[in-house]
Every structure is written in structure tokens, then in C-alpha cells.
Design a protein around this motif. Structure first.
Motif, PDB file in Angstrom:
ATOM      1  N   GLY A   1       2.202   0.562  12.274  1.00 32.93           N
ATOM      2  CA  GLY A   1       3.203   0.667  11.220  1.00 32.93           C
ATOM      3  C   GLY A   1       2.663   0.499   9.814  1.00 32.93           C
ATOM      4  O   GLY A   1       3.435   0.495   8.854  1.00 32.93           O
ATOM      5  N   ARG A   2       1.352   0.378   9.669  1.00 34.57           N
ATOM      6  CA  ARG A   2       0.743   0.170   8.355  1.00 34.57           C
ATOM      7  C   ARG A   2      -0.086   1.386   7.968  1.00 34.57           C
ATOM      8  O   ARG A   2      -0.913   1.854   8.742  1.00 34.57           O
ATOM      9  N   ASP A   3       0.150   1.921   6.761  1.00 33.31           N
ATOM     10  CA  ASP A   3      -0.628   3.061   6.295  1.00 33.31           C
ATOM     11  C   ASP A   3      -2.036   2.626   5.945  1.00 33.31           C
ATOM     12  O   ASP A   3      -2.239   1.631   5.236  1.00 33.31           O
ATOM     13  N   VAL A   4      -3.014   3.390   6.438  1.00 34.71           N
ATOM     14  CA  VAL A   4      -4.419   3.014   6.282  1.00 34.71           C
ATOM     15  C   VAL A   4      -5.231   4.217   5.818  1.00 34.71           C
ATOM     16  O   VAL A   4      -5.120   5.299   6.399  1.00 34.71           O
ATOM     17  N   LEU A   5      -6.029   4.028   4.783  1.00 36.81           N
ATOM     18  CA  LEU A   5      -7.079   4.985   4.456  1.00 36.81           C
ATOM     19  C   LEU A   5      -8.347   4.491   5.146  1.00 36.81           C
ATOM     20  O   LEU A   5      -8.738   3.335   4.976  1.00 36.81           O
TER      21      LEU A   5
ATOM     22  N   MET B   1       0.833  -1.195   0.000  1.00 37.31           N
ATOM     23  CA  MET B   1       0.000   0.000   0.000  1.00 37.31           C
ATOM     24  C   MET B   1       0.869   1.247   0.000  1.00 37.31           C
ATOM     25  O   MET B   1       1.955   1.274   0.569  1.00 37.31           O
ATOM     26  N   SER B   2       0.359   2.303  -0.653  1.00 39.10           N
ATOM     27  CA  SER B   2       1.048   3.580  -0.665  1.00 39.10           C
ATOM     28  C   SER B   2       0.761   4.329   0.628  1.00 39.10           C
ATOM     29  O   SER B   2       0.004   3.876   1.470  1.00 39.10           O
ATOM     30  N   SER B   3       1.352   5.509   0.762  1.00 37.99           N
ATOM     31  CA  SER B   3       1.178   6.299   1.978  1.00 37.99           C
ATOM     32  C   SER B   3      -0.257   6.798   2.097  1.00 37.99           C
ATOM     33  O   SER B   3      -0.900   7.161   1.113  1.00 37.99           O
ATOM     34  N   SER B   4      -0.747   6.834   3.344  1.00 37.15           N
ATOM     35  CA  SER B   4      -2.079   7.402   3.600  1.00 37.15           C
ATOM     36  C   SER B   4      -2.009   8.906   3.817  1.00 37.15           C
ATOM     37  O   SER B   4      -3.043   9.560   3.965  1.00 37.15           O
ATOM     38  N   ALA B   5      -0.803   9.450   3.858  1.00 39.00           N
ATOM     39  CA  ALA B   5      -0.628  10.901   4.003  1.00 39.00           C
ATOM     40  C   ALA B   5      -0.673  11.530   2.618  1.00 39.00           C
ATOM     41  O   ALA B   5       0.345  11.717   1.955  1.00 39.00           O
ATOM     42  N   ILE B   6      -1.878  11.845   2.177  1.00 38.94           N
ATOM     43  CA  ILE B   6      -2.093  12.382   0.829  1.00 38.94           C
ATOM     44  C   ILE B   6      -2.318  13.885   0.936  1.00 38.94           C
ATOM     45  O   ILE B   6      -3.359  14.326   1.454  1.00 38.94           O
ATOM     46  N   PRO B   7      -1.381  14.700   0.482  1.00 38.61           N
ATOM     47  CA  PRO B   7      -1.531  16.162   0.618  1.00 38.61           C
ATOM     48  C   PRO B   7      -2.774  16.670  -0.101  1.00 38.61           C
ATOM     49  O   PRO B   7      -3.071  16.261  -1.227  1.00 38.61           O
ATOM     50  N   ASP B   8      -3.503  17.539   0.584  1.00 37.93           N
ATOM     51  CA  ASP B   8      -4.667  18.228  -0.010  1.00 37.93           C
ATOM     52  C   ASP B   8      -5.693  17.266  -0.620  1.00 37.93           C
ATOM     53  O   ASP B   8      -6.301  17.548  -1.650  1.00 37.93           O
ATOM     54  N   PHE B   9      -5.902  16.157   0.032  1.00 39.92           N
ATOM     55  CA  PHE B   9      -6.889  15.198  -0.481  1.00 39.92           C
ATOM     56  C   PHE B   9      -8.259  15.856  -0.618  1.00 39.92           C
ATOM     57  O   PHE B   9      -8.991  15.599  -1.574  1.00 39.92           O
ATOM     58  N   PHE B  10      -8.589  16.732   0.324  1.00 40.27           N
ATOM     59  CA  PHE B  10      -9.909  17.370   0.320  1.00 40.27           C
ATOM     60  C   PHE B  10     -10.076  18.346  -0.843  1.00 40.27           C
ATOM     61  O   PHE B  10     -11.196  18.689  -1.223  1.00 40.27           O
TER      62      PHE B  10
ATOM     63  N   LEU C   1     -26.003   7.661   2.888  1.00 41.46           N
ATOM     64  CA  LEU C   1     -25.260   8.596   3.734  1.00 41.46           C
ATOM     65  C   LEU C   1     -23.892   8.826   3.092  1.00 41.46           C
ATOM     66  O   LEU C   1     -23.407   7.987   2.341  1.00 41.46           O
ATOM     67  N   PRO C   2     -23.254   9.950   3.398  1.00 41.19           N
ATOM     68  CA  PRO C   2     -21.941  10.213   2.795  1.00 41.19           C
ATOM     69  C   PRO C   2     -20.892   9.202   3.244  1.00 41.19           C
ATOM     70  O   PRO C   2     -20.846   8.815   4.411  1.00 41.19           O
ATOM     71  N   LEU C   3     -20.073   8.775   2.307  1.00 39.54           N
ATOM     72  CA  LEU C   3     -18.918   7.927   2.585  1.00 39.54           C
ATOM     73  C   LEU C   3     -17.666   8.747   2.319  1.00 39.54           C
ATOM     74  O   LEU C   3     -17.412   9.157   1.184  1.00 39.54           O
ATOM     75  N   GLY C   4     -16.925   9.046   3.383  1.00 39.26           N
ATOM     76  CA  GLY C   4     -15.698   9.828   3.254  1.00 39.26           C
ATOM     77  C   GLY C   4     -14.481   8.995   3.582  1.00 39.26           C
ATOM     78  O   GLY C   4     -14.593   7.882   4.108  1.00 39.26           O
ATOM     79  N   ILE C   5     -13.310   9.537   3.284  1.00 37.19           N
ATOM     80  CA  ILE C   5     -12.046   8.852   3.548  1.00 37.19           C
ATOM     81  C   ILE C   5     -11.193   9.732   4.454  1.00 37.19           C
ATOM     82  O   ILE C   5     -10.886  10.882   4.111  1.00 37.19           O
ATOM     83  N   ALA C   6     -10.820   9.195   5.610  1.00 36.22           N
ATOM     84  CA  ALA C   6      -9.876   9.888   6.494  1.00 36.22           C
ATOM     85  C   ALA C   6      -8.459   9.460   6.121  1.00 36.22           C
ATOM     86  O   ALA C   6      -8.179   8.274   5.976  1.00 36.22           O
ATOM     87  N   THR C   7      -7.603  10.446   5.953  1.00 35.31           N
ATOM     88  CA  THR C   7      -6.232  10.194   5.524  1.00 35.31           C
ATOM     89  C   THR C   7      -5.263  10.270   6.713  1.00 35.31           C
ATOM     90  O   THR C   7      -5.659  10.557   7.840  1.00 35.31           O
ATOM     91  N   ASN C   8      -4.010   9.996   6.434  1.00 33.64           N
ATOM     92  CA  ASN C   8      -2.882  10.167   7.374  1.00 33.64           C
ATOM     93  C   ASN C   8      -2.748   9.080   8.425  1.00 33.64           C
ATOM     94  O   ASN C   8      -1.817   9.121   9.241  1.00 33.64           O
ATOM     95  N   PHE C   9      -3.628   8.102   8.451  1.00 34.30           N
ATOM     96  CA  PHE C   9      -3.573   7.089   9.506  1.00 34.30           C
ATOM     97  C   PHE C   9      -2.432   6.098   9.270  1.00 34.30           C
ATOM     98  O   PHE C   9      -2.260   5.574   8.165  1.00 34.30           O
ATOM     99  N   ALA C  10      -1.686   5.868  10.330  1.00 37.61           N
ATOM    100  CA  ALA C  10      -0.729   4.772  10.378  1.00 37.61           C
ATOM    101  C   ALA C  10      -1.068   3.963  11.623  1.00 37.61           C
ATOM    102  O   ALA C  10      -1.046   4.490  12.736  1.00 37.61           O
ATOM    103  N   VAL C  11      -1.420   2.691  11.428  1.00 41.35           N
ATOM    104  CA  VAL C  11      -1.845   1.826  12.535  1.00 41.35           C
ATOM    105  C   VAL C  11      -0.913   0.620  12.584  1.00 41.35           C
ATOM    106  O   VAL C  11      -0.834  -0.153  11.616  1.00 41.35           O
TER     107      VAL C  11
END
Length: 415
Positions: free
Chosen positions: A69-73, A1-10, A57-67
């Protein structure tokens, strides 16, 4: 998986957001198309009685999570503005110090058989003598669990005093593997009832699981960067806000509601029984006899916030809704969780992140500033703004500090 820290995702448009999620989670084109429609009426009609449609209902994605040691969207289903953005910012503050460390205990779920009319003294001995037969009968309900080395592990008895007299309670402790466990535990409770009646001489009445899974816990902890929280002054206020929630039940309820904003949003996205999760969490918050904060917060020597959250968390990656709701299965895939335990770790981390975000907002500018800025788009839409007008009207109201239906209509009407 790629990084969950996606700049300016919003700031990205929907197509680009979906492309990034596809890349991160390894989604197929067919899976990505599920995001356009959710479930069909035929699927809804199989899931509930008297169906007349579906409710989105809206389905959104929270970014930046590392759980761990694993990057998670993190997929979140929620109608409340600011929650997804707040969780993403909190995860960013935790990411600086390694992200979230989380753990889920074995997936043990209790089943309960209520027995009436039994001789209390003899019943306990009868159950001990029949315990092997009870466990064998229970485990015959699921060849899958037995093959995996899971299933009913233990049978115990206890007496419960009530207004109508003492009742005997027989409890099965079941390892349900990667399932939430309700169906298999309920089946086991019903299957062993005749054995229990013969062993106790009483009548087995209620035969059902308990959602209070105190032996199936999930715990997350993280260090949140003090400078991202706002510095020493804000960090100190956040600690005092936590202390108030720890000792005042009125604050604790709303404090824990913020935790649930994170946990239930992810649970909803992944097809979990959110009512069971929330009921167990609130019971756990009162396990000392006094309702209190589910989270704990302190400050380390570098001025960072150290937080932890522990709660019962029964979730599944097989069976239940996840077996019939394609979008729930897709959301589980987005998290990258390969087991119920890994999914629980993601959910409890989201709850801790959301609690940090709420404490920070309350201790800094107040909860309403950011919330209302995002809510302004809903106000503009309700006032009749077209999709092309919504962002402009919302931005103008936020700039003026007047987010109201009246002001939205005035801006739509023009000078």
C-alpha cells in the motif's frame, strides 16, 4: 510520499527525473548532489585494500511500484539494458490490482562453530548445560542488540558426517535487528568458542555465520493484469514457461537469473551483500534436492497472472556498507524503508516484477527485441557516435532491425 506512477519518466531529462525523485523521497539538496559523484577515492580507499579508483555503474529508478500500500520509487544499479524499464512495466501491471503484498520474517541469522575431536555423546549434553553461558557470552558482544531486546536467542548442536569422520556443529541463532548481521554474528561465534571448547572437550575451528538464512525469509505476491500481459494467449504461454522452469534445471537457472536481475540491482543500489543474497537464493531453489523455480505462477478466474516469490533475504539498513557509502544510504532513503524488513519487502517485490517481465517478453515478442532496442544506444556509442548522434543512430538501427557495429559505422559515415 507522492505517487510512484510517474507518466513518461523515461522521456524526461535528468534534471527533471532528479527533481521528481527529490520530491518523492524528500531528499535535501546536499543528498541530491551525491548523485553527481558517487564516492570519492578517499572513501573507496577506506572500504577496500589496494584501492586505485572507483568503478561506476548506472543507477536507474523503477517507477510504478506499490508495496504493501506504499508508493515506492525503486533504485536499481545494473549495467544490463531493459531491466529497469521492464520492472517498471511489470509494476504497472501489478498496480492495477493493488500492487505487491510483501512480508519479511524476523531477522534471524545462524552462526556456526565447527568442533573437532569432541566426544559426540557427551558434547551435546555439555552444550545443553552451558547454553546459558554461551548465550550470555554471545550477547555481551553487542550492547546495542541487547538493549533492543535482540541478540542470540538459541544454541543447538548437530552432527555432520563427512569423508574425514563426523564433526560437531554448534549453531547460534541470532536476531540481528536492522543489520545484515555478518559482523556481529561472526564476533559472537569467536567469543563463545572458548566456552564451547570447555563444554565439549573438542577444538573450535571454524567460527562464522551461515549466509543460508532459512529463518530470515522475504515473500512477495501480486496479481498482474492479464490484458497488460498480452491477453489469454500470452498468459497461457507464460504459465507454460514457468512450468518448464519448475521442472527443467537448465531453464530454472536462467529463470532465476531474471529474478536476481531485480533483487541484485536493488541490493547493489542499497549497499547490500549481493553475493550472500544470491548464494542463499540459489541454495533455497534447491532445498527439495532438485533445483527449481524460485517463483510460483498461476492464472486466476479473470485471466490475470498470480505470482509469488519467497527467498532468504538478509539485508540491512544500519552498519556495513550502508554506514560508509553515502549513495547507498541515499538509495535506502529513496525506497522509504524504515527498517531492514521493509527494505527486504521492496527487494523481493522487484525480483517478482522482473520475473514477470522476463516471462512476458519470452512468451510474446522474444527477449531480444526490447533488449536490443535499448542496447542499440550502446552499439552506437561503441561505434564512435557523439552524445548528440547516439539516439538518432540507435533509432535508425532499431527501425531497420539491424543493430550491429557495422551498421552503426555505416550510418555515422553517411551516404
Amino acid at each position: 510520499m507522492s505517487s510512484s506512477a510517474i507518466p513518461d519518466f523515461f522521456k524526461k531529462d535528468r534534471a527533471e527525473r532528479i527533481r521528481l525523485v527529490k520530491e518523492h523521497a524528500g531528499l535535501t539538496e546536499e543528498e541530491a548532489r551525491l548523485l553527481d559523484g558517487g564516492i570519492s577515492f578517499a572513501e573507496a580507499d577506506r572500504m577496500v585494500e589496494n584501492a586505485i579508483g572507483t568503478f561506476a555503474l548506472p543507477l536507474g529508478i523503477a517507477t510504478n511500484f506499490a508495496v504493501n500500500g506504499r508508493d515506492v520509487l525503486v533504485p536499481m544499479v545494473i549495467e544490463e539494458p531493459s531491466v529497469v524499464a521492464a520492472a517498471s512495466r511489470a509494476a504497472k501491471a501489478a498496480r492495477i490490482h493493488g500492487g505487491f503484498t510483501a512480508k519479511a520474517t524476523d531477522p534471524l541469522v545462524p552462526g556456526q562453530i565447527q568442533v573437532l575431536g569432541a566426544d559426540m555423546g557427551r558434547a551435546a549434553e555439555g552444550i545443553r548445560a552451558a547454553s546459558r553461558e554461551i548465550l550470555d557470552t554471545a550477547n555481551a558482544c553487542s550492547s546495542t542488540l541487547s538493549k533492543m531486546g535482540r541478540g542470540a536467542r538459541e544454541v543447538t548442536t548437530r552432527e555432520v558426517g563427512t569423508d574425514t569422520g563426523p564433526m560437531l556443529l554448534i549453531e547460534l541463532l541470532v536476531d540481528v535487528g536492522d543489520a545484515m548481521g555478518a559482523n556481529v554474528v561472526n564476533s559472537m561465534c569467536e567469543a563463545v568458542a572458548p566456552v564451547i571448547e570447555r563444554a565439549t572437550g573438542g577444538e573450535a575451528v571454524l567460527r562464522i555465520l551461515s549466509n543460508y538464512t532459512t529463518q530470515r525469509l522475504a515473500r512477495a505476491s501480486a496479481v498482474f493484469d492479464g490484458s497488460m500481459a498480452g491477453g489469454p494467449g500470452i498468459v497461457g504461454k507464460m504459465i507454460s514457461a514457468y512450468q518448464l522452469a519448475r521442472y527443467d534445471v537448465y531453464r530454472a537457472v536462467t529463470h532465476n537469473k531474471g529474478v536476481m536481475n531485480g533483487c541484485i540491482a536493488v541490493s547493489g543500489a542499497t549497499g547490500q551483500d549481493s553475493r550472500a543474497i544470491e548464494a542463499a537464493a540459489h541454495a533455497y531453489a534447491a532445498r527439495s534436492g532438485r533445483y527449481t523455480s524460485l517463483t510460483e505462477w498461476s492464472q486466476d478466474s479473470q485471466g490475470n497472472l498470480v505470482g509469488s516469490l519467497e527467498m532468504p533475504l538478509s539485508v540491512g539498513t544500519v552498519g556495513g556498507v550502508t554506514a560508509v557509502h553515502p549513495l547507498a544510504r541515499l538509495c535506502i532513503k529513496m525506497t522509504g524503508a524504515s527498517s531492514a524488513g521493509e527494505l527486504a519487502c521492496v527487494i523481493v517485490s522487484a525480483g517478482l516484477a522482473q520475473n514477470f517481465a522476463a516471462l512476458r517478453a519470452l512468451s510474446a515478442e522474444g527477449i531480444q527485441k526490447g533488449h536490443m532496442r535499448l542496447h542499440a544506444r550502446n552499439v552506437a556509442a561503441a561505434a564512435g557516435a557523439t552524445p548528440d548522434q547516439i539516439d538518432g543512430i540507435a533509432a535508425k538501427m532499431a527501425e531497420e532491425g539491424d543493430i550491429s557495429p557495422r551498421r552503426a559505422r555505416e550510418l555515422l559515415d553517411g551516404p
